[in-house]
Design a protein around this motif. Structure first.
Motif, PDB file in Angstrom:
ATOM      1  N   ALA A  33      38.557  35.383  32.530  1.00 16.95           N
ATOM      2  CA  ALA A  33      37.878  34.179  32.056  1.00 16.95           C
ATOM      3  C   ALA A  33      38.719  33.401  31.052  1.00 16.95           C
ATOM      4  CB  ALA A  33      36.541  34.560  31.433  1.00 16.95           C
ATOM      5  N   LEU A  34      39.709  34.040  30.459  1.00 19.56           N
ATOM      6  CA  LEU A  34      40.529  33.404  29.428  1.00 19.56           C
ATOM      7  C   LEU A  34      41.817  32.798  29.972  1.00 19.56           C
ATOM      8  CD1 LEU A  34      40.112  36.197  26.732  1.00 19.56           C
ATOM      9  CD2 LEU A  34      38.872  34.011  26.879  1.00 19.56           C
ATOM     10  N   LYS A  35      42.140  33.089  31.204  1.00 18.48           N
ATOM     11  CA  LYS A  35      43.402  32.626  31.788  1.00 18.48           C
ATOM     12  C   LYS A  35      43.186  31.337  32.565  1.00 18.48           C
ATOM     13  CE  LYS A  35      45.325  37.211  31.738  1.00 18.48           C
ATOM     14  NZ  LYS A  35      45.805  38.345  32.521  1.00 18.48           N
ATOM     15  N   THR A  36      44.201  30.489  32.556  1.00 19.02           N
ATOM     16  CA  THR A  36      44.051  29.149  33.112  1.00 19.02           C
ATOM     17  C   THR A  36      44.511  29.009  34.555  1.00 19.02           C
ATOM     18  OG1 THR A  36      46.196  28.537  32.184  1.00 19.02           O
ATOM     19  CG2 THR A  36      44.246  28.065  30.852  1.00 19.02           C
ATOM     20  N   ASP A  37      45.377  29.909  35.039  1.00 20.05           N
ATOM     21  CA  ASP A  37      45.874  29.769  36.405  1.00 20.05           C
ATOM     22  C   ASP A  37      46.318  31.129  36.945  1.00 20.05           C
ATOM     23  OD1 ASP A  37      48.515  30.306  35.424  1.00 20.05           O
ATOM     24  OD2 ASP A  37      48.823  28.170  35.058  1.00 20.05           O
ATOM     25  N   GLU A  38      46.673  31.135  38.242  1.00 17.03           N
ATOM     26  CA  GLU A  38      47.045  32.395  38.887  1.00 17.03           C
ATOM     27  C   GLU A  38      48.324  32.989  38.316  1.00 17.03           C
ATOM     28  OE1 GLU A  38      46.871  32.573  43.125  1.00 17.03           O
ATOM     29  OE2 GLU A  38      44.820  31.778  43.179  1.00 17.03           O
ATOM     30  N   ILE A  45      44.934  43.173  39.343  1.00 16.20           N
ATOM     31  CA  ILE A  45      45.336  41.771  39.523  1.00 16.20           C
ATOM     32  C   ILE A  45      44.508  41.146  40.638  1.00 16.20           C
ATOM     33  CG2 ILE A  45      47.186  40.270  40.382  1.00 16.20           C
ATOM     34  CD1 ILE A  45      49.141  41.965  38.674  1.00 16.20           C
ATOM     35  N   ASP A  46      44.322  41.876  41.734  1.00 14.68           N
ATOM     36  CA  ASP A  46      43.486  41.361  42.824  1.00 14.68           C
ATOM     37  C   ASP A  46      42.071  41.072  42.327  1.00 14.68           C
ATOM     38  OD1 ASP A  46      45.641  41.582  44.553  1.00 14.68           O
ATOM     39  OD2 ASP A  46      44.891  43.416  45.525  1.00 14.68           O
ATOM     40  N   LEU A  47      41.514  41.985  41.551  1.00 17.01           N
ATOM     41  CA  LEU A  47      40.179  41.797  40.991  1.00 17.01           C
ATOM     42  C   LEU A  47      40.154  40.588  40.055  1.00 17.01           C
ATOM     43  CD1 LEU A  47      37.253  42.874  40.512  1.00 17.01           C
ATOM     44  CD2 LEU A  47      38.229  44.120  38.572  1.00 17.01           C
ATOM     45  N   GLU A  48      41.167  40.497  39.198  1.00 15.56           N
ATOM     46  CA  GLU A  48      41.224  39.407  38.235  1.00 15.56           C
ATOM     47  C   GLU A  48      41.392  38.059  38.936  1.00 15.56           C
ATOM     48  OE1 GLU A  48      43.450  38.358  34.032  1.00 15.56           O
ATOM     49  OE2 GLU A  48      43.981  40.194  35.091  1.00 15.56           O
ATOM     50  N   LEU A  49      42.207  38.021  39.991  1.00 18.56           N
ATOM     51  CA  LEU A  49      42.348  36.779  40.761  1.00 18.56           C
ATOM     52  C   LEU A  49      41.008  36.363  41.364  1.00 18.56           C
ATOM     53  CD1 LEU A  49      45.772  37.382  42.524  1.00 18.56           C
ATOM     54  CD2 LEU A  49      45.252  35.588  40.836  1.00 18.56           C
ATOM     55  N   GLU A  51      38.069  37.136  40.182  1.00 24.68           N
ATOM     56  CA  GLU A  51      37.263  36.677  39.045  1.00 24.68           C
ATOM     57  C   GLU A  51      37.682  35.269  38.638  1.00 24.68           C
ATOM     58  OE1 GLU A  51      34.715  38.137  36.905  1.00 24.68           O
ATOM     59  OE2 GLU A  51      34.498  39.236  38.774  1.00 24.68           O
ATOM     60  N   HIS A  52      38.987  35.058  38.550  1.00 26.98           N
ATOM     61  CA  HIS A  52      39.514  33.757  38.135  1.00 26.98           C
ATOM     62  C   HIS A  52      39.094  32.672  39.114  1.00 26.98           C
ATOM     63  CE1 HIS A  52      42.672  30.681  37.432  1.00 26.98           C
ATOM     64  NE2 HIS A  52      42.399  30.992  36.185  1.00 26.98           N
ATOM     65  N   ARG A  53      39.204  32.944  40.389  1.00 28.82           N
ATOM     66  CA  ARG A  53      38.808  31.975  41.414  1.00 28.82           C
ATOM     67  C   ARG A  53      37.307  31.703  41.350  1.00 28.82           C
ATOM     68  NH1 ARG A  53      42.648  35.188  45.218  1.00 28.82           N
ATOM     69  NH2 ARG A  53      44.604  34.085  44.813  1.00 28.82           N
ATOM     70  N   GLY A  54      36.548  32.736  41.051  1.00 32.59           N
ATOM     71  CA  GLY A  54      35.099  32.564  40.905  1.00 32.59           C
ATOM     72  C   GLY A  54      34.749  31.653  39.747  1.00 32.59           C
ATOM     73  N   HIS A  55      35.501  31.741  38.661  1.00 31.62           N
ATOM     74  CA  HIS A  55      35.266  30.860  37.516  1.00 31.62           C
ATOM     75  C   HIS A  55      35.628  29.418  37.846  1.00 31.62           C
ATOM     76  CE1 HIS A  55      35.424  34.620  34.931  1.00 31.62           C
ATOM     77  NE2 HIS A  55      34.229  34.124  34.781  1.00 31.62           N
ATOM     78  N   ASP A  56      36.620  29.231  38.734  1.00 33.44           N
ATOM     79  CA  ASP A  56      37.008  27.876  39.120  1.00 33.44           C
ATOM     80  C   ASP A  56      35.860  27.176  39.861  1.00 33.44           C
ATOM     81  OD1 ASP A  56      39.498  28.113  38.021  1.00 33.44           O
ATOM     82  OD2 ASP A  56      40.534  28.500  39.901  1.00 33.44           O
TER      83      ASP A  56
END
Length: 95
Positions: free
Chosen positions: A35-40, A82-86, A88-93
């Protein structure tokens, strides 16, 4: 089955339970980090991966373990996280 082998397997099972608890704790932190990261690229963070690998190899030596085994386990674990975090990151987008 040999009684000594049974004891060793019980001890391994107990350690596995501890490892899973620690992995679940790590996962919670990975989800927070996503949630704190801005991009892949920030998610993949190859320099951070290498920093972690170097650190855990040293910890393995200190603990009397194999740095090669620890590195292989950590690389697999980091890849899965990393796969999980990606995801999560895509879900936040989309939110």
């Amino acid at each position: 089955m040999n009684a000594d082998l049974t004891e060793v397997r019980r001890a391994i099972d107990a350690i596995d339970a501890e490892v899973v608890q620690r992995l679940a704790a790590r996962e919670r932190l990975v989800r927070r980090a996503a949630a704190l990261k801005t991009d892949e690229q920030a998610v993949r963070a190859p320099a951070r991966v290498e920093e972690v690998i170097a650190k855990v190899r040293g910890l393995a030596v200190t603990a009397g373990g194999s740095p090669e085994v620890v590195e292989r386990v950590y690389r697999a674990m980091i890849s899965a996280f990393i796969d999980l975090e990606l995801a999560e990151h895509r879900g936040h987008d989309r939110a």
